[in-house]
Design an enzyme around this catalytic site. Sequence first.
Site, PDB file in Angstrom:
ATOM      1  N   CYS A  10       7.097  -0.140   6.653  1.00 29.37           N
ATOM      2  CA  CYS A  10       6.356   1.006   5.862  1.00 29.37           C
ATOM      3  C   CYS A  10       7.647   1.571   5.080  1.00 29.37           C
ATOM      4  O   CYS A  10       8.555   1.596   5.363  1.00 29.37           O
ATOM      5  CB  CYS A  10       6.001   1.961   6.905  1.00 29.37           C
ATOM      6  SG  CYS A  10       5.628   3.715   6.326  1.00 29.37           S
ATOM      7  N   LEU A  11       7.166   1.736   3.655  1.00 30.09           N
ATOM      8  CA  LEU A  11       8.155   2.345   2.948  1.00 30.09           C
ATOM      9  C   LEU A  11       8.850   3.600   3.333  1.00 30.09           C
ATOM     10  O   LEU A  11       9.897   3.738   2.907  1.00 30.09           O
ATOM     11  CB  LEU A  11       7.394   2.505   1.579  1.00 30.09           C
ATOM     12  CG  LEU A  11       6.829   1.535   0.592  1.00 30.09           C
ATOM     13  CD1 LEU A  11       5.926   2.258  -0.508  1.00 30.09           C
ATOM     14  CD2 LEU A  11       8.012   0.589   0.377  1.00 30.09           C
ATOM     15  N   GLN A  60       3.031  10.169   1.592  1.00 28.49           N
ATOM     16  CA  GLN A  60       4.095   9.439   1.397  1.00 28.49           C
ATOM     17  C   GLN A  60       5.084   9.865   0.257  1.00 28.49           C
ATOM     18  O   GLN A  60       6.400   9.819   0.069  1.00 28.49           O
ATOM     19  CB  GLN A  60       4.108   8.012   1.527  1.00 28.49           C
ATOM     20  CG  GLN A  60       3.899   7.477   2.797  1.00 28.49           C
ATOM     21  CD  GLN A  60       3.934   5.930   2.754  1.00 28.49           C
ATOM     22  OE1 GLN A  60       2.419   5.254   2.214  1.00 28.49           O
ATOM     23  NE2 GLN A  60       4.862   5.340   3.072  1.00 28.49           N
ATOM     24  N   GLY A  89       0.745  -1.257   0.028  1.00 24.52           N
ATOM     25  CA  GLY A  89      -0.026   0.018   0.028  1.00 24.52           C
ATOM     26  C   GLY A  89       0.761   1.322   0.082  1.00 24.52           C
ATOM     27  O   GLY A  89       2.095   1.038   0.285  1.00 24.52           O
ATOM     28  N   HIS A 109      -2.951   1.202   8.464  1.00 25.27           N
ATOM     29  CA  HIS A 109      -1.897   1.659   8.362  1.00 25.27           C
ATOM     30  C   HIS A 109      -1.906   2.832   7.466  1.00 25.27           C
ATOM     31  O   HIS A 109      -1.359   3.916   7.565  1.00 25.27           O
ATOM     32  CB  HIS A 109      -0.855   0.556   7.935  1.00 25.27           C
ATOM     33  CG  HIS A 109       0.613   1.112   7.429  1.00 25.27           C
ATOM     34  ND1 HIS A 109       1.633   0.602   8.435  1.00 25.27           N
ATOM     35  CD2 HIS A 109       0.954   1.888   6.558  1.00 25.27           C
ATOM     36  CE1 HIS A 109       2.688   1.269   7.751  1.00 25.27           C
ATOM     37  NE2 HIS A 109       2.304   2.066   6.773  1.00 25.27           N
ATOM     38  N   GLU A 110      -2.580   2.667   6.007  1.00 27.23           N
ATOM     39  CA  GLU A 110      -2.461   3.822   5.154  1.00 27.23           C
ATOM     40  C   GLU A 110      -3.591   4.884   5.699  1.00 27.23           C
ATOM     41  O   GLU A 110      -3.266   6.075   5.615  1.00 27.23           O
ATOM     42  CB  GLU A 110      -3.112   3.283   3.702  1.00 27.23           C
ATOM     43  CG  GLU A 110      -2.250   2.068   3.169  1.00 27.23           C
ATOM     44  CD  GLU A 110      -0.698   2.236   3.152  1.00 27.23           C
ATOM     45  OE1 GLU A 110      -0.325   3.419   3.255  1.00 27.23           O
ATOM     46  OE2 GLU A 110       0.042   1.449   3.223  1.00 27.23           O
ATOM     47  N   HIS A 145      -1.595   7.036   8.034  1.00 26.90           N
ATOM     48  CA  HIS A 145      -0.802   8.221   7.153  1.00 26.90           C
ATOM     49  C   HIS A 145      -1.494   9.348   6.800  1.00 26.90           C
ATOM     50  O   HIS A 145      -0.997  10.449   6.746  1.00 26.90           O
ATOM     51  CB  HIS A 145      -0.369   7.493   5.916  1.00 26.90           C
ATOM     52  CG  HIS A 145       0.905   6.688   6.084  1.00 26.90           C
ATOM     53  ND1 HIS A 145       2.185   7.160   6.405  1.00 26.90           N
ATOM     54  CD2 HIS A 145       1.092   5.481   5.839  1.00 26.90           C
ATOM     55  CE1 HIS A 145       3.005   6.341   6.323  1.00 26.90           C
ATOM     56  NE2 HIS A 145       2.435   4.991   5.926  1.00 26.90           N
TER      57      HIS A 145
HETATM   58 NI    NI Z   1       3.482   3.360   5.594  1.00 25.33          NI
END
Ligand code: NI
Length: 180
Positions: free
Chosen positions: A90-91, A51, A46, A132-133, A136
Site C-alpha cells: 500500500c502506498l 489516501q 490503485g 483493497h481500495e 480504504h
Molecule cells: Ni492502499
Amino acid sequence: MALRKVLLEGDDTLRKKSREVKDFDLRTQELIDDMFDTMREEDGLGLAAPQVGVLKRIFVMEAVEENEATAFINPVLIDEKGEQIGAEGCLSLPGLYGVVSRPEEVRVRAQDISGEEFERTYSGLEARCVCHEIDHLYGILYRDKATGGLHKLDEEEEESPTGDLSREEETSIKAADASV
Ligand code: NI
C-alpha cells in the site's frame, strides 16, 4: 499535472469513513485527474481518495492487460467468488507487505464522472486491488486483514518506488509468496 501528497499510516484520515459523492462536477474531475497523476508518480496500481486526504468514495485503478484505467465513484461490491491468498502492499505503508485473503473474482458497481452507473467484473490482481481500495473508503487498511502481520521489503526494494500493489513490488512479493 498535479500531484497530491499521499498520507501515511498513522494519519487519522486514513481511518475515517468516506462520504458518498453527490456532485459530479469539475472539482470531482480535478480530484480524479490528480489521483491518476499521483498514482502513476508513485508507481501504484490503485489509489483511494482518503489516501490523498479527501474523504470521498472514489478510487482509481491503473490499466492492466485488456482493461483500461478506470475511476470508480461510489463503488460497491455486488458479488464475489472464490478466494486468492497473496501478498499486498500500500502506498500509505511504504516498504511493507503482508499476506491477505481476497475473493478471486469480484463484480463492482460504480458511477463514472458523468454520474452514469456501470458494472465490471475483475479477477486476480485487479480483484485484489478493487477490494483493497474499497476497504480504504471504510477506513480499513490491509494491515487489519494480513495474516501473520506485515513484513519489510528487502532494503534494495525499499529504495525503489513502492505502493498499492506496485509492479516494482511484485518481484519481491512473488519471492515472499514462495517462501511462505
Ligand atoms: Ni492502499
